[in-house]
Enzyme design. Sequence first.
Site, PDB file in Angstrom:
ATOM      1  N   LYS A   1       0.921  25.862 -10.182  1.00 24.35           N
ATOM      2  CA  LYS A   1      -0.005  25.514  -8.972  1.00 24.35           C
ATOM      3  C   LYS A   1       0.159  25.912  -7.900  1.00 24.35           C
ATOM      4  O   LYS A   1       0.977  25.691  -7.568  1.00 24.35           O
ATOM      5  CB  LYS A   1       0.636  23.470  -9.793  1.00 24.35           C
ATOM      6  CG  LYS A   1      -1.141  23.347  -8.637  1.00 24.35           C
ATOM      7  CD  LYS A   1      -0.250  21.345  -8.798  1.00 24.35           C
ATOM      8  CE  LYS A   1      -2.032  20.475  -7.794  1.00 24.35           C
ATOM      9  NZ  LYS A   1      -1.737  19.510  -8.270  1.00 24.35           N
TER      10      LYS A   1
ATOM     11  N   GLU B   1      -4.003  17.439 -15.582  1.00 23.45           N
ATOM     12  CA  GLU B   1      -3.073  17.721 -15.170  1.00 23.45           C
ATOM     13  C   GLU B   1      -2.075  17.275 -16.411  1.00 23.45           C
ATOM     14  O   GLU B   1      -1.690  15.952 -16.184  1.00 23.45           O
ATOM     15  CB  GLU B   1      -2.738  17.769 -13.956  1.00 23.45           C
ATOM     16  CG  GLU B   1      -1.610  17.743 -13.180  1.00 23.45           C
ATOM     17  CD  GLU B   1      -1.877  17.841 -11.543  1.00 23.45           C
ATOM     18  OE1 GLU B   1      -0.969  18.576 -11.078  1.00 23.45           O
ATOM     19  OE2 GLU B   1      -2.591  17.081 -11.343  1.00 23.45           O
TER      20      GLU B   1
ATOM     21  N   PRO C   1      -2.483 -18.562 -11.664  1.00 22.78           N
ATOM     22  CA  PRO C   1      -2.493 -19.554 -10.958  1.00 22.78           C
ATOM     23  C   PRO C   1      -3.742 -19.475 -10.576  1.00 22.78           C
ATOM     24  O   PRO C   1      -3.998 -18.464 -10.059  1.00 22.78           O
ATOM     25  CB  PRO C   1      -1.508 -19.517  -9.698  1.00 22.78           C
ATOM     26  CG  PRO C   1      -0.695 -18.228 -10.206  1.00 22.78           C
ATOM     27  CD  PRO C   1      -1.139 -17.501 -11.510  1.00 22.78           C
ATOM     28  N   LEU C   2      -4.618 -20.416 -10.655  1.00 24.04           N
ATOM     29  CA  LEU C   2      -5.669 -20.478 -10.743  1.00 24.04           C
ATOM     30  C   LEU C   2      -6.386 -22.076  -9.309  1.00 24.04           C
ATOM     31  O   LEU C   2      -6.306 -22.949  -9.634  1.00 24.04           O
ATOM     32  CB  LEU C   2      -6.732 -20.798 -11.515  1.00 24.04           C
ATOM     33  CG  LEU C   2      -8.593 -20.420 -11.380  1.00 24.04           C
ATOM     34  CD1 LEU C   2      -8.738 -18.552 -10.667  1.00 24.04           C
ATOM     35  CD2 LEU C   2      -9.045 -21.224 -12.761  1.00 24.04           C
ATOM     36  N   SER C   3      -6.314 -21.216  -8.231  1.00 24.30           N
ATOM     37  CA  SER C   3      -6.583 -21.709  -7.051  1.00 24.30           C
ATOM     38  C   SER C   3      -8.200 -22.746  -5.934  1.00 24.30           C
ATOM     39  O   SER C   3      -7.700 -23.481  -5.727  1.00 24.30           O
ATOM     40  CB  SER C   3      -6.208 -21.057  -5.585  1.00 24.30           C
ATOM     41  OG  SER C   3      -6.932 -20.782  -4.606  1.00 24.30           O
ATOM     42  N   GLY C   4      -8.851 -21.778  -6.972  1.00 22.96           N
ATOM     43  CA  GLY C   4     -10.508 -23.079  -7.000  1.00 22.96           C
ATOM     44  C   GLY C   4     -10.830 -21.850  -5.144  1.00 22.96           C
ATOM     45  O   GLY C   4     -11.592 -21.774  -5.021  1.00 22.96           O
TER      46      GLY C   4
ATOM     47  N   CYS D   1      -6.138  20.210  -9.823  1.00 24.40           N
ATOM     48  CA  CYS D   1      -5.982  18.878  -8.647  1.00 24.40           C
ATOM     49  C   CYS D   1      -6.429  19.628  -7.986  1.00 24.40           C
ATOM     50  O   CYS D   1      -7.216  19.873  -7.063  1.00 24.40           O
ATOM     51  CB  CYS D   1      -4.770  17.975  -9.497  1.00 24.40           C
ATOM     52  SG  CYS D   1      -5.730  16.592  -8.617  1.00 24.40           S
TER      53      CYS D   1
ATOM     54  N   VAL E   1     -11.866 -17.527  -3.762  1.00 25.52           N
ATOM     55  CA  VAL E   1     -11.855 -16.038  -4.786  1.00 25.52           C
ATOM     56  C   VAL E   1     -11.533 -15.467  -4.282  1.00 25.52           C
ATOM     57  O   VAL E   1     -11.897 -14.919  -5.979  1.00 25.52           O
ATOM     58  CB  VAL E   1     -12.663 -15.056  -3.100  1.00 25.52           C
ATOM     59  CG1 VAL E   1     -13.403 -14.331  -2.567  1.00 25.52           C
ATOM     60  CG2 VAL E   1     -13.822 -16.602  -2.514  1.00 25.52           C
ATOM     61  N   ASP E   2     -10.318 -15.037  -4.113  1.00 27.28           N
ATOM     62  CA  ASP E   2      -8.775 -14.561  -4.949  1.00 27.28           C
ATOM     63  C   ASP E   2      -8.187 -14.470  -5.902  1.00 27.28           C
ATOM     64  O   ASP E   2      -8.837 -13.253  -7.051  1.00 27.28           O
ATOM     65  CB  ASP E   2      -7.917 -14.305  -3.767  1.00 27.28           C
ATOM     66  CG  ASP E   2      -8.192 -13.963  -2.608  1.00 27.28           C
ATOM     67  OD1 ASP E   2      -9.262 -12.867  -2.464  1.00 27.28           O
ATOM     68  OD2 ASP E   2      -7.347 -13.712  -1.206  1.00 27.28           O
ATOM     69  N   SER E   3      -8.076 -15.874  -6.545  1.00 26.99           N
ATOM     70  CA  SER E   3      -7.877 -16.349  -8.160  1.00 26.99           C
ATOM     71  C   SER E   3      -8.954 -15.744  -9.028  1.00 26.99           C
ATOM     72  O   SER E   3      -8.836 -15.754  -9.792  1.00 26.99           O
ATOM     73  CB  SER E   3      -7.221 -17.478  -8.314  1.00 26.99           C
ATOM     74  OG  SER E   3      -7.542 -18.238  -7.339  1.00 26.99           O
TER      75      SER E   3
END
Length: 736
Positions: A114, A45, A385-388, A175, A390-392
Site C-alpha cells: 500500500k 484489505e 435500562p429502558l427509561s421511556g 482502500c 427516545v434514546d433507550s
Amino acid sequence: MGRKVTVATCALNQWALDFEGNFQRILKSIQIAKARGARYRLGPELEICGYGCWDHYHESDTLLHSLQVLAALLDSSVTQDIICDVGMPVMHRNVRYNCRVIFLNRKILLIRPKMALANEGNYRELRWFTPWSRSRQTEEYVLPRMLQDLTKQKTVPFGDVVLATRDTCIGSEVCEELWTPRSPHIDMGLDGVEIITNASGSHHVLRKAHTRVDLVTMATSKNGGIYLLANQKGCDGDRLYYDGCAMIAMNGSIFVQGAQFSLDDVGQRMPRFCCERSDPFTWDSSPVLSFCFPTQEVLTATLDLEDVRSYRAEISSRNLEASRVSPYPRVNVDFALSVSEDLLEPVSEPVAWTYHSPEEEISLGPACWLWDFLRRSKQAGFFLPLSGGVDSAASACIVYSMCCLVCEAVKSGNQQVLADIQSLVNENSYTPEDPHELCGRLLTTCYMASENSSQETHSRATELAQQIGSYHINLSIGTAVKAVLGIFSLVTGKFPRFSAHGGSSRENLALQNVQARIRMVLTYLFAQLSLWSRGVQGGLLVLGSANVDESLLGYLTKYDCSSADINPIGGISKTDLRAFVQFCAERFQLPALQTILSAPATAELEPLANGQVSQTDEEDMGMTYSELSVFGRLRKVAKAGPYSMFCKLLNMWKDSCTPRQVAEKVKRFFLKYSMNRHKMTTLTPAYHAESYSPDDNRFDLRPFLYNTAWPWQFRHIDDQVLQLERKEQQGPKDCI
C-alpha cells in the site's frame, strides 16, 4: 480471440486474529467465484489476519500466522486456475507493509504494498505500517522458507507493479489510495491498465455510501476501465462496523452492487431490495424484514474489454496524456481472464445503485454490529435500562431490528445464523420464526423508577417492551438511594437536599448522580444474575443509550447507565435518532414510540412538580439538540476552535441570533465541553456512525484536562462582539 472477462469481488465478515475463520471464509469466497466462472477474485484489505488487529501488527505472531494462512491458500485445490488477490501484512527488509499478494496455481505473481496509508479519524496505519513511496519501482522479495518449499520460488516482485495477463492488464489500489487527490488508478489507466482493483477496509458512517459510489464511478468515467471494489463486512472486534458495499463498475456505470448490511459471513445471499418496488422494505404480519435475493454476495460480472477500449478511444485528452505517461513495470503471466470462444457469452448490464435512507442505515448497521458482538462474545443476550425516552427506545428498536434480521436470515436458509442463535439460546432444536418471540429470549429491559420518576415514563417503557416482546422488569431504586444517602449522613452528619427543597447546586447535582450511579450498579447485577434467577444459562451484555450529542457535551453522569458494555447509538445524533424512532414506529408497527417521541426529553433526576416533570434535557444543557449537532460538526469536522466557531456561526445564525447571543452560545458550549471532556476517557465502546463523534479512545484524540475559562479565546470573541455592536450602533454612513 476472447475478450469477455469474468471477474469477482467480495465482502467478507473477517475478525481480527481469527486466522482459522478468516481462512475458511476466504476459501469459500474463492470457491463461489470459481463456480460462477470468475478467473480473478479480489478480497478485502488485510483479510487474512483481519483489518482491526491494531498493535498486534507489531507482533511477529501476526506475521507468522498470516504467512501460514497464505501457504494453506496456495496449497489448496480450491485456489487453482483462478488468480487470487488476498490482503495481509508483509515484512520486507525489516519494514512492515500492508500488502496485496497475488498468486496463481501455487505461484506468487507479485506483492503490491500500500502506498497511501489511512492515518486520520479511526485509522492509525502509520503506527503499524510504512507506505511504499517508490512509484513504479520494484524489488525482489525473498520468500520465507515455508513458501519457497511450496512455490519453488526464491524471490517474487515487490513494489508498485501491475499484472499483465494474455488478454488484459490489472492494477491494484488499496482502500485509501482511491480517496487520495492523485490516485494510482489515474496513471495506471493512462498506461493501459484496463482492470483496477481496490481492496478496502472501509467502515460505515451514515450517508457514506454515496461518496464511495461516486469515487468508483468517477474513477472509470474520466479514464474508462473496469473497477472492482472489495470491502470487509461486519464487526472486526472494535467500535467500527465495516459495511460491505462491494461493487463492480465499468466506464462510469455500476454493473453489480453488493449488500451494505448482511448477517452472512461470506454471503451466499445478498439482501438487495427489489428494484421494482418503490418501497425498499416489504412487511408481513410478523413483521419480519423481507428481502429479495437475486445474487450472491461474492459478486461476479462478465464484461467486454472492447467496451473499455472503444470508450477510451474517443477521449482525445485522455489519449494525449497516455502517450507521455511513465510506464509501470509489468509482471507477465501466461493466463487469460477470458476464454477463446466467448462470442455467445452474455455480458452483465448496468444497474442503478440502491441507497438506504439514514433511518434504514441505523436500523441495519448497528443491528448487524450487535449481532456480531453477541455471537462472538458468547453471551446470552442484552440487558437494557429502558427509561421511556427516545434514546433507550432507539437502542431497543435496534435490538428488535436485529431479531428481524436473524429471523429473515434463518428463513432464507442461512445455516450459520441458525447455528449461532441455537448456541446463544442453548437449544439445538430451536428455530426462530417470530422476532417478537426471539426478542423475548435475547433482550431483557428494565425500568428503574426513583421517587422522581413519572407514571408517564413508566407507562411508555412498559408499552414499548410489550410491543417488541422483551422480557421486562419494573423495579424501584428508592430504597437503595436512601441507603446510600443514609451512609453519607451517618458519616458527615449532613443530609443533602435538592434545589427544589432549598439545597445548593452542589447538593442538587450529587443527588441526581447518586440515582444514576445506583442504576448502573443494579444494571450490572441484573445483567449477570437475571437469567440465573429464571433458570436460564448465561449472562447479558449491558447496552448503553447515550447519544453522540450528549457525549459531546458531557451531558451524562460518569459511571452511570452510560457505562455499559457496548452502545449501539453512541455515534448517532439526537436528530437522526428521532427520525429513526419515527421510522420504527411506522415500519415495525410500534405505536408506543409515538408517545415517546411526543414527550420532552428528560433525565427525571430532580423532584416532580405536582406529579409532572420539572426537568428537561435542553433546559439543563442550555442549548437545543440541533444546535449541539452544529457545534459538534464545526468542532470536529470543520476543526474550529472557539473563535473560528463564533465567526462561522455569525453568518449561519444571522437571521435568528445577535452576535452577542452567538458568542454566549459558543462560550457555553466550550465551557460545558471542556468541563466534561474527562468523561470521554470512560466512554462505553459505541457504534461509530457520526463524523463528529467525541470518542476519546481512538477517533477524537484531544486533551481531557482544559482551562475551562478559555481566557484568550473568549476575550477575542468578546472583542469582536463589541466591534460589531459599535458598528451596529453607528449605523450606515451617509453617502456624500
